[in-house]
Scaffold this motif. Structure first.
Motif, PDB file in Angstrom:
ATOM      1  N   GLU A  25       0.842  -1.189   0.000  1.00 45.99           N
ATOM      2  CA  GLU A  25       0.000   0.000   0.000  1.00 45.99           C
ATOM      3  C   GLU A  25       0.881   1.243   0.000  1.00 45.99           C
ATOM      4  OE1 GLU A  25      -2.482  -0.135   3.465  1.00 45.99           O
ATOM      5  OE2 GLU A  25      -3.192  -2.149   3.028  1.00 45.99           O
ATOM      6  N   PRO A  26       0.413   2.336  -0.638  1.00 45.07           N
ATOM      7  CA  PRO A  26       1.155   3.599  -0.560  1.00 45.07           C
ATOM      8  C   PRO A  26       1.341   4.023   0.900  1.00 45.07           C
ATOM      9  CG  PRO A  26      -0.570   3.742  -2.209  1.00 45.07           C
ATOM     10  CD  PRO A  26      -0.784   2.455  -1.465  1.00 45.07           C
ATOM     11  N   ILE A  27       2.387   4.783   1.149  1.00 47.00           N
ATOM     12  CA  ILE A  27       2.689   5.235   2.509  1.00 47.00           C
ATOM     13  C   ILE A  27       2.450   6.733   2.600  1.00 47.00           C
ATOM     14  CG2 ILE A  27       4.538   5.547   4.210  1.00 47.00           C
ATOM     15  CD1 ILE A  27       5.695   2.881   3.254  1.00 47.00           C
ATOM     16  N   SER A  28       1.737   7.127   3.644  1.00 51.33           N
ATOM     17  CA  SER A  28       1.475   8.532   3.914  1.00 51.33           C
ATOM     18  C   SER A  28       2.524   9.038   4.895  1.00 51.33           C
ATOM     19  CB  SER A  28       0.072   8.681   4.520  1.00 51.33           C
ATOM     20  OG  SER A  28      -0.182  10.030   4.857  1.00 51.33           O
ATOM     21  N   GLY A  29       3.053  10.228   4.637  1.00 46.29           N
ATOM     22  CA  GLY A  29       4.022  10.824   5.560  1.00 46.29           C
ATOM     23  C   GLY A  29       3.308  11.504   6.717  1.00 46.29           C
ATOM     24  N   TRP A  30       2.579  12.561   6.406  1.00 37.96           N
ATOM     25  CA  TRP A  30       1.884  13.335   7.425  1.00 37.96           C
ATOM     26  C   TRP A  30       0.686  12.545   7.926  1.00 37.96           C
ATOM     27  CZ3 TRP A  30      -1.518  18.220   6.590  1.00 37.96           C
ATOM     28  CH2 TRP A  30      -1.763  18.816   7.819  1.00 37.96           C
ATOM     29  N   GLY A  31       0.732  12.129   9.167  1.00 39.75           N
ATOM     30  CA  GLY A  31      -0.341  11.344   9.763  1.00 39.75           C
ATOM     31  C   GLY A  31      -0.223   9.852   9.520  1.00 39.75           C
ATOM     32  N   GLY A  32       0.743   9.435   8.695  1.00 39.35           N
ATOM     33  CA  GLY A  32       0.900   8.020   8.392  1.00 39.35           C
ATOM     34  C   GLY A  32       2.086   7.374   9.075  1.00 39.35           C
ATOM     35  N   ILE A  33       3.049   8.229   9.493  1.00 41.81           N
ATOM     36  CA  ILE A  33       4.224   7.700  10.181  1.00 41.81           C
ATOM     37  C   ILE A  33       4.488   8.518  11.432  1.00 41.81           C
ATOM     38  CG2 ILE A  33       5.266   6.886   8.022  1.00 41.81           C
ATOM     39  CD1 ILE A  33       7.345   9.210   8.391  1.00 41.81           C
ATOM     40  N   ASP A  34       5.130   7.884  12.393  1.00 42.55           N
ATOM     41  CA  ASP A  34       5.649   8.592  13.562  1.00 42.55           C
ATOM     42  C   ASP A  34       7.145   8.727  13.317  1.00 42.55           C
ATOM     43  OD1 ASP A  34       6.817   9.365  15.951  1.00 42.55           O
ATOM     44  OD2 ASP A  34       5.619   8.005  17.180  1.00 42.55           O
ATOM     45  N   PRO A  35       7.607   9.913  12.896  1.00 40.08           N
ATOM     46  CA  PRO A  35       9.009  10.057  12.531  1.00 40.08           C
ATOM     47  C   PRO A  35       9.965   9.947  13.714  1.00 40.08           C
ATOM     48  CG  PRO A  35       7.924  12.189  12.474  1.00 40.08           C
ATOM     49  CD  PRO A  35       6.858  11.163  12.731  1.00 40.08           C
ATOM     50  N   MET A  36       9.498  10.152  14.905  1.00 39.53           N
ATOM     51  CA  MET A  36      10.382  10.047  16.071  1.00 39.53           C
ATOM     52  C   MET A  36      10.689   8.590  16.418  1.00 39.53           C
ATOM     53  SD  MET A  36      10.928  13.162  16.457  1.00 39.53           S
ATOM     54  CE  MET A  36      11.905  13.183  17.927  1.00 39.53           C
ATOM     55  N   LEU A  47       0.882  -2.222   7.403  1.00 42.31           N
ATOM     56  CA  LEU A  47       2.056  -2.251   8.279  1.00 42.31           C
ATOM     57  C   LEU A  47       1.858  -1.421   9.549  1.00 42.31           C
ATOM     58  CD1 LEU A  47       4.965  -1.980   5.662  1.00 42.31           C
ATOM     59  CD2 LEU A  47       4.033  -4.032   6.750  1.00 42.31           C
ATOM     60  N   PHE A  48       0.633  -1.213   9.938  1.00 40.46           N
ATOM     61  CA  PHE A  48       0.355  -0.441  11.149  1.00 40.46           C
ATOM     62  C   PHE A  48       1.163  -0.994  12.327  1.00 40.46           C
ATOM     63  CE2 PHE A  48      -2.030   0.050  15.143  1.00 40.46           C
ATOM     64  CZ  PHE A  48      -2.037   1.431  15.232  1.00 40.46           C
ATOM     65  N   GLY A  49       1.910  -0.107  12.986  1.00 42.82           N
ATOM     66  CA  GLY A  49       2.701  -0.490  14.148  1.00 42.82           C
ATOM     67  C   GLY A  49       4.070  -1.059  13.844  1.00 42.82           C
ATOM     68  N   VAL A  50       4.413  -1.192  12.563  1.00 43.83           N
ATOM     69  CA  VAL A  50       5.690  -1.789  12.170  1.00 43.83           C
ATOM     70  C   VAL A  50       6.755  -0.693  12.021  1.00 43.83           C
ATOM     71  CG1 VAL A  50       6.890  -3.132  10.394  1.00 43.83           C
ATOM     72  CG2 VAL A  50       4.534  -3.708  11.026  1.00 43.83           C
ATOM     73  N   CYS A  51       7.948  -0.985  12.508  1.00 48.34           N
ATOM     74  CA  CYS A  51       9.069  -0.054  12.457  1.00 48.34           C
ATOM     75  C   CYS A  51       9.858  -0.241  11.155  1.00 48.34           C
ATOM     76  CB  CYS A  51       9.986  -0.282  13.661  1.00 48.34           C
ATOM     77  SG  CYS A  51      11.401   0.826  13.720  1.00 48.34           S
ATOM     78  N   PHE A  52      10.105   0.852  10.452  1.00 47.40           N
ATOM     79  CA  PHE A  52      10.900   0.812   9.220  1.00 47.40           C
ATOM     80  C   PHE A  52      12.331   1.273   9.437  1.00 47.40           C
ATOM     81  CE2 PHE A  52       8.347   4.745   9.140  1.00 47.40           C
ATOM     82  CZ  PHE A  52       9.350   5.695   9.192  1.00 47.40           C
ATOM     83  N   SER A  53      12.655   1.712  10.623  1.00 50.43           N
ATOM     84  CA  SER A  53      13.992   2.209  10.930  1.00 50.43           C
ATOM     85  C   SER A  53      15.033   1.120  10.697  1.00 50.43           C
ATOM     86  CB  SER A  53      14.030   2.670  12.390  1.00 50.43           C
ATOM     87  OG  SER A  53      15.294   3.162  12.734  1.00 50.43           O
ATOM     88  N   GLY A  54      16.089   1.458   9.961  1.00 51.98           N
ATOM     89  CA  GLY A  54      17.161   0.504   9.704  1.00 51.98           C
ATOM     90  C   GLY A  54      16.842  -0.536   8.653  1.00 51.98           C
ATOM     91  N   LYS A  55      15.716  -0.410   7.968  1.00 51.90           N
ATOM     92  CA  LYS A  55      15.305  -1.358   6.918  1.00 51.90           C
ATOM     93  C   LYS A  55      15.394  -0.677   5.558  1.00 51.90           C
ATOM     94  CE  LYS A  55      13.414  -4.264   9.971  1.00 51.90           C
ATOM     95  NZ  LYS A  55      14.032  -5.456  10.384  1.00 51.90           N
ATOM     96  N   ILE A  56      15.337  -1.474   4.513  1.00 52.96           N
ATOM     97  CA  ILE A  56      15.160  -0.939   3.171  1.00 52.96           C
ATOM     98  C   ILE A  56      13.663  -0.960   2.907  1.00 52.96           C
ATOM     99  CG2 ILE A  56      15.584  -1.279   0.717  1.00 52.96           C
ATOM    100  CD1 ILE A  56      18.366  -2.346   1.525  1.00 52.96           C
TER     101      ILE A  56
END
Length: 144
Positions: A25-36, A47-56
């Protein structure tokens, strides 16, 4: 690396390898991710609740407003950014997001990256050459 090699177009040059996280699914930046935290927070996203940090991060496209790039820049500043991106269809917001995130990024591949790559696959993005090499993860019942 053996396996599948996809060819595409450079958005941000560089080379990185790591574990893929694939969104169909497309990913939304504003309101779709917690950048912190580097986590997808859109309630109905696969992918609700899934961390993308350190992944491709492999995804078909960006959705939402022009705030997309600002939220992804905040992931870089917070140390929670993906280490690379493979984007099926580029837009101005996802291109700018890749640039401000400063991670190797490839788009316009010769196959749908969301179908050719699975979450957990080991991926090498050589964005300078526009290639994505995919080492398929072993299934639970495959021999080592």
């Amino acid at each position: 690396m053996s396996g599948v090699i996809l060819h595409g177009r450079t958005v941000v040059p560089g080379v990185v390898e790591g574990e893929a996280l694939v969104s169909h699914e497309p990913i939304s930046g504003w309101g779709g991710i917690d950048p912190m935290r580097g986590v997808i927070i859109e309630p109905r996203h696969e992918l609700f609740g899934v961390c993308f940090s350190g992944k491709i991060l492999v995804f078909p496209s960006a959705k939402g407003s022009s705030g997309w790039s600002g939220f992804f820049q905040t992931t870089r500043l917070s140390g929670t950014a993906p280490i690379g991106m493979v984007i099926g269809r580029i837009s101005t917001k996802s291109a700018l997001g890749a640039v401000v995130t400063r991670v190797p990024t490839v788009t316009d591949l010769d196959a749908d990256p969301c179908e050719a790559i699975a979450t957990g696959d080991w991926v090498r993005v050589d964005a300078g050459n526009g290639t994505v090499a995919v080492e398929k993860r072993r299934g639970e019942h495959e021999p080592a």
